[in-house]
Design an enzyme around this catalytic site. Sequence first.
Site, PDB file in Angstrom:
ATOM      1  N   CYS A 116       0.835  -1.225   0.066  1.00 50.99           N
ATOM      2  CA  CYS A 116       0.111   0.001  -0.093  1.00 50.99           C
ATOM      3  C   CYS A 116       0.855   1.246   0.059  1.00 50.99           C
ATOM      4  O   CYS A 116       0.231   2.403  -0.518  1.00 50.99           O
ATOM      5  CB  CYS A 116      -1.109   0.002   1.288  1.00 50.99           C
ATOM      6  SG  CYS A 116      -1.978  -1.442   1.202  1.00 50.99           S
ATOM      7  N   HIS A 278      -4.183   6.964   1.293  1.00 53.49           N
ATOM      8  CA  HIS A 278      -4.246   5.640   0.495  1.00 53.49           C
ATOM      9  C   HIS A 278      -5.472   5.062   0.811  1.00 53.49           C
ATOM     10  O   HIS A 278      -6.144   5.518   1.910  1.00 53.49           O
ATOM     11  CB  HIS A 278      -3.296   4.673   1.271  1.00 53.49           C
ATOM     12  CG  HIS A 278      -3.490   3.490   0.980  1.00 53.49           C
ATOM     13  ND1 HIS A 278      -3.564   2.784  -0.412  1.00 53.49           N
ATOM     14  CD2 HIS A 278      -3.811   2.283   1.536  1.00 53.49           C
ATOM     15  CE1 HIS A 278      -3.856   1.300  -0.398  1.00 53.49           C
ATOM     16  NE2 HIS A 278      -4.141   1.121   0.823  1.00 53.49           N
ATOM     17  N   ASN A 308     -10.050  -0.850  -2.831  1.00 53.88           N
ATOM     18  CA  ASN A 308      -8.478  -0.538  -2.745  1.00 53.88           C
ATOM     19  C   ASN A 308      -7.616  -1.149  -3.540  1.00 53.88           C
ATOM     20  O   ASN A 308      -7.582  -2.168  -4.004  1.00 53.88           O
ATOM     21  CB  ASN A 308      -8.422  -1.400  -1.205  1.00 53.88           C
ATOM     22  CG  ASN A 308      -6.647  -1.140  -0.676  1.00 53.88           C
ATOM     23  OD1 ASN A 308      -5.812  -0.687  -1.448  1.00 53.88           O
ATOM     24  ND2 ASN A 308      -6.547  -1.700   0.313  1.00 53.88           N
TER      25      ASN A 308
END
Length: 351
Positions: A116, A278, A308
Amino acid sequence: MYKTKIAGIGKYLPENVVTNHDLTKVMDTTDEWIQERTGIRERRYGTKHKESTTTMAARAAEVAIERAGTTKESIDFIIFATLSPDYFFPGCGVLLQRELGITNTEIGALDIRNQCSGFIYALSIGDQFIKSGMYKNILVVGSEMHSMGLDFSTEGRNVTVIFGDGAGAVVLQPSDDVSEILTTKLHSNGTHAEELAFINPGCHGGYHLGTEQFGYPDPNTYGGIFLTPKMVEEGMIYPNMNGQFVFKLAVQKFPEVIQEALVSQGLQTTDIDMFIPHQANLRISQFVQKILKLDDSKVWNNIQKYGNTTAASIPIALCEAWEAGKINKGDLVCLAAFGSGFTWGSALIRW
Ligand code: UT7
């Protein structure tokens, strides 16, 4: 020393929209659960055998290169962040170089495995190369094709409903005006590496480091990367995540690493014009927004549409916010990410 600017930015999202309702047809989940716990309404999945992490990256890169006013042939280094590469090896950097048709220039290509926070790590490395004068036109991408490696049974639902596919790219160049990457801050702590991990296939044979928790395969067996039929049968070939554990650390580390960056530049949260977190969970972003006391107009979230997309989530959101006219020259843009490793980081950019 040179200053680094983001000279061009692009994104690519596959056309195939997969709604929460679509997922209810293959696993025991509900639209209500997914929206309430994550904010996600839908995500995109690439087309099997037609699209890949590399091809999506190439489409995003082409846009970024054009917007930077440069050419593919002028790119002098590639940095590629992904956790879902086309191949175990070689990395996607060289595949992207081939996909863009610039193998004749034989430039360097580097792959980043920081999940991430991969894009922030990649941006930070690119920034150092520009600052030092080593390169003048660096292509930095984050791209993920998660849909090829998720568990679509009910057992995998806590992970699978969250992730989507997509790519984002930027071109970094030396800056001769106000535009500048002011700072990047990078951190990691591997103590709890397996709390968010995709363990197999790996040379460790499915063992939780330091324990025999997973116990696959026979510890006395040798022979390359371990992936046994038993692992496949028992579903040990998918990512696993201790969601609550990750959530609690994320909401602690995001504000910390943002404050660290601000303080290092003598800036305050009130100076931030656009915050791009994020996109892991809308609840995490909202929690961080509240701590930073930022108005809705100063935060960009798109997890509702894309889920995501790990290393791609920040460049996609940054690109979207810029395309929407929400980021203008001279604005202070703050990026921050937290994820598997655990690794986390932030970047402050004077746009
Ligand atoms: O980008 C990488 C970093 N990742 C993150 O930052 C993720 C951080 N964590 C999260 O976003 C959240 O923890 C999740 C969204 C992953 C999970 O939400 P949660 O509120 O922490 O749920 P939970 O895992 O504690 O599960 C609660 C319940 C469980 O049922 P029981 O045991 O209470 O009966 C789960 O089995 O929800 C169940 N559940 C689901 N139910 C319907 C888990 N996934 C699903 C699902 N649909 N997809």
